[in-house]
Motif scaffolding. Structure first.
Motif, PDB file in Angstrom:
ATOM      1  N   GLY A   1       0.552  -1.205  -0.203  1.00  0.00           N
ATOM      2  CA  GLY A   1      -0.209  -0.083  -0.625  1.00  0.00           C
ATOM      3  C   GLY A   1       0.868   0.959  -0.406  1.00  0.00           C
ATOM      4  N   LEU A   2       2.460   0.669   0.126  1.00  0.00           N
ATOM      5  CA  LEU A   2       3.193   2.101  -0.344  1.00  0.00           C
ATOM      6  C   LEU A   2       3.549   2.468  -1.170  1.00  0.00           C
ATOM      7  CD1 LEU A   2       5.001   1.943   3.856  1.00  0.00           C
ATOM      8  CD2 LEU A   2       2.774   3.338   2.966  1.00  0.00           C
ATOM      9  N   TYR A   3       4.555   3.167  -1.409  1.00  0.00           N
ATOM     10  CA  TYR A   3       4.759   3.366  -2.165  1.00  0.00           C
ATOM     11  C   TYR A   3       6.632   3.082  -2.555  1.00  0.00           C
ATOM     12  CZ  TYR A   3       1.050   6.572  -4.259  1.00  0.00           C
ATOM     13  OH  TYR A   3       0.040   6.376  -4.956  1.00  0.00           O
ATOM     14  N   LEU A   4       7.230   2.105  -3.032  1.00  0.00           N
ATOM     15  CA  LEU A   4       8.651   1.716  -2.827  1.00  0.00           C
ATOM     16  C   LEU A   4       9.967   3.149  -3.669  1.00  0.00           C
ATOM     17  CD1 LEU A   4      10.984  -0.212  -2.465  1.00  0.00           C
ATOM     18  CD2 LEU A   4      10.911  -0.819  -4.350  1.00  0.00           C
ATOM     19  N   ILE A   5      10.185   4.187  -2.948  1.00  0.00           N
ATOM     20  CA  ILE A   5      11.039   5.418  -3.448  1.00  0.00           C
ATOM     21  C   ILE A   5      12.655   4.940  -3.531  1.00  0.00           C
ATOM     22  CG2 ILE A   5       9.275   7.282  -2.543  1.00  0.00           C
ATOM     23  CD1 ILE A   5      11.102   7.476  -0.556  1.00  0.00           C
ATOM     24  N   GLU A   6      12.986   3.935  -2.808  1.00  0.00           N
ATOM     25  CA  GLU A   6      14.388   3.752  -3.048  1.00  0.00           C
ATOM     26  C   GLU A   6      14.776   2.441  -2.208  1.00  0.00           C
ATOM     27  OE1 GLU A   6      18.244   6.047  -1.779  1.00  0.00           O
ATOM     28  OE2 GLU A   6      16.963   6.977  -1.641  1.00  0.00           O
TER      29      GLU A   6
ATOM     30  N   ALA B   1       6.013  11.126 -14.863  1.00  0.00           N
ATOM     31  CA  ALA B   1       5.521   9.813 -15.957  1.00  0.00           C
ATOM     32  C   ALA B   1       4.853   8.992 -15.696  1.00  0.00           C
ATOM     33  CB  ALA B   1       6.704   8.811 -14.582  1.00  0.00           C
ATOM     34  N   SER B   2       4.004   9.836 -14.989  1.00  0.00           N
ATOM     35  CA  SER B   2       2.425   8.653 -15.123  1.00  0.00           C
ATOM     36  C   SER B   2       1.883   9.973 -15.483  1.00  0.00           C
ATOM     37  CB  SER B   2       1.506   8.496 -13.712  1.00  0.00           C
ATOM     38  OG  SER B   2       0.291   8.269 -13.765  1.00  0.00           O
ATOM     39  N   ILE B   3       2.068  11.527 -15.609  1.00  0.00           N
ATOM     40  CA  ILE B   3       1.637  11.730 -16.010  1.00  0.00           C
ATOM     41  C   ILE B   3       1.181  12.415 -18.056  1.00  0.00           C
ATOM     42  CG2 ILE B   3       0.943  14.472 -16.450  1.00  0.00           C
ATOM     43  CD1 ILE B   3       1.117  15.065 -13.359  1.00  0.00           C
ATOM     44  N   GLU B   4       2.457  11.821 -18.325  1.00  0.00           N
ATOM     45  CA  GLU B   4       3.679  12.075 -19.352  1.00  0.00           C
ATOM     46  C   GLU B   4       3.342  10.448 -19.841  1.00  0.00           C
ATOM     47  OE1 GLU B   4       7.469  12.434 -19.252  1.00  0.00           O
ATOM     48  OE2 GLU B   4       7.391  14.625 -18.350  1.00  0.00           O
ATOM     49  N   ASP B   5       3.107   9.576 -19.401  1.00  0.00           N
ATOM     50  CA  ASP B   5       2.390   8.267 -19.884  1.00  0.00           C
ATOM     51  C   ASP B   5       1.048   8.551 -19.968  1.00  0.00           C
ATOM     52  OD1 ASP B   5       4.785   7.270 -19.371  1.00  0.00           O
ATOM     53  OD2 ASP B   5       4.174   5.504 -17.539  1.00  0.00           O
TER      54      ASP B   5
ATOM     55  N   ILE C   1       7.313  13.478  -6.604  1.00  0.00           N
ATOM     56  CA  ILE C   1       6.736  13.835  -7.563  1.00  0.00           C
ATOM     57  C   ILE C   1       7.582  14.120  -9.527  1.00  0.00           C
ATOM     58  CG2 ILE C   1       8.810  16.003  -7.394  1.00  0.00           C
ATOM     59  CD1 ILE C   1       5.177  16.074  -8.258  1.00  0.00           C
ATOM     60  N   GLU C   2       8.641  12.386  -9.310  1.00  0.00           N
ATOM     61  CA  GLU C   2       9.328  12.027 -10.493  1.00  0.00           C
ATOM     62  C   GLU C   2       8.224  11.003 -11.204  1.00  0.00           C
ATOM     63  OE1 GLU C   2      11.158  11.927  -7.932  1.00  0.00           O
ATOM     64  OE2 GLU C   2      12.665  13.273  -8.457  1.00  0.00           O
ATOM     65  N   ASP C   3       7.443  10.000 -10.105  1.00  0.00           N
ATOM     66  CA  ASP C   3       6.947   8.667 -10.494  1.00  0.00           C
ATOM     67  C   ASP C   3       5.355  10.003 -10.685  1.00  0.00           C
ATOM     68  OD1 ASP C   3       8.577   7.392  -9.493  1.00  0.00           O
ATOM     69  OD2 ASP C   3       7.871   6.988  -8.121  1.00  0.00           O
TER      70      ASP C   3
END
Length: 67
Positions: free
Chosen positions: A22-27, A50-54, A45-47
């Motif tokens: 349920g969490l985001y793996l960030i590193e 990327a989702s918006i660009e996709d 924010i980078e992810d």
């Protein structure tokens, strides 16, 4: 909030990924002091970008009749 978990085997890593789905793996860090997975409850924010660009690419392809 960031959560950091140390693991020592591939099974432990997979278990941590499953338990924190349920969490985001960030590193992921594999350093001399050990192996660590870092999760956050906020998407980076980078992810997000990327989702918006996709999504934008899919919309353009639909408008052009490619898909």
């Amino acid at each position: 909030m960031d959560l950091i978990f140390q693991y020592s085997s591939e099974d432990e890593r997979q278990s941590l990924l499953t338990q924190n789905s349920g969490l985001y793996l960030i590193e992921e860090k594999n350093i001399k002091d050990g192996n660590f997975l870092i999760f956050s409850d906020v998407q980076r924010i980078e992810d997000r970008l990327a989702s918006i660009e996709d999504t934008q690419d899919l919309i353009l392809l639909k408008l052009e009749g490619v898909i």
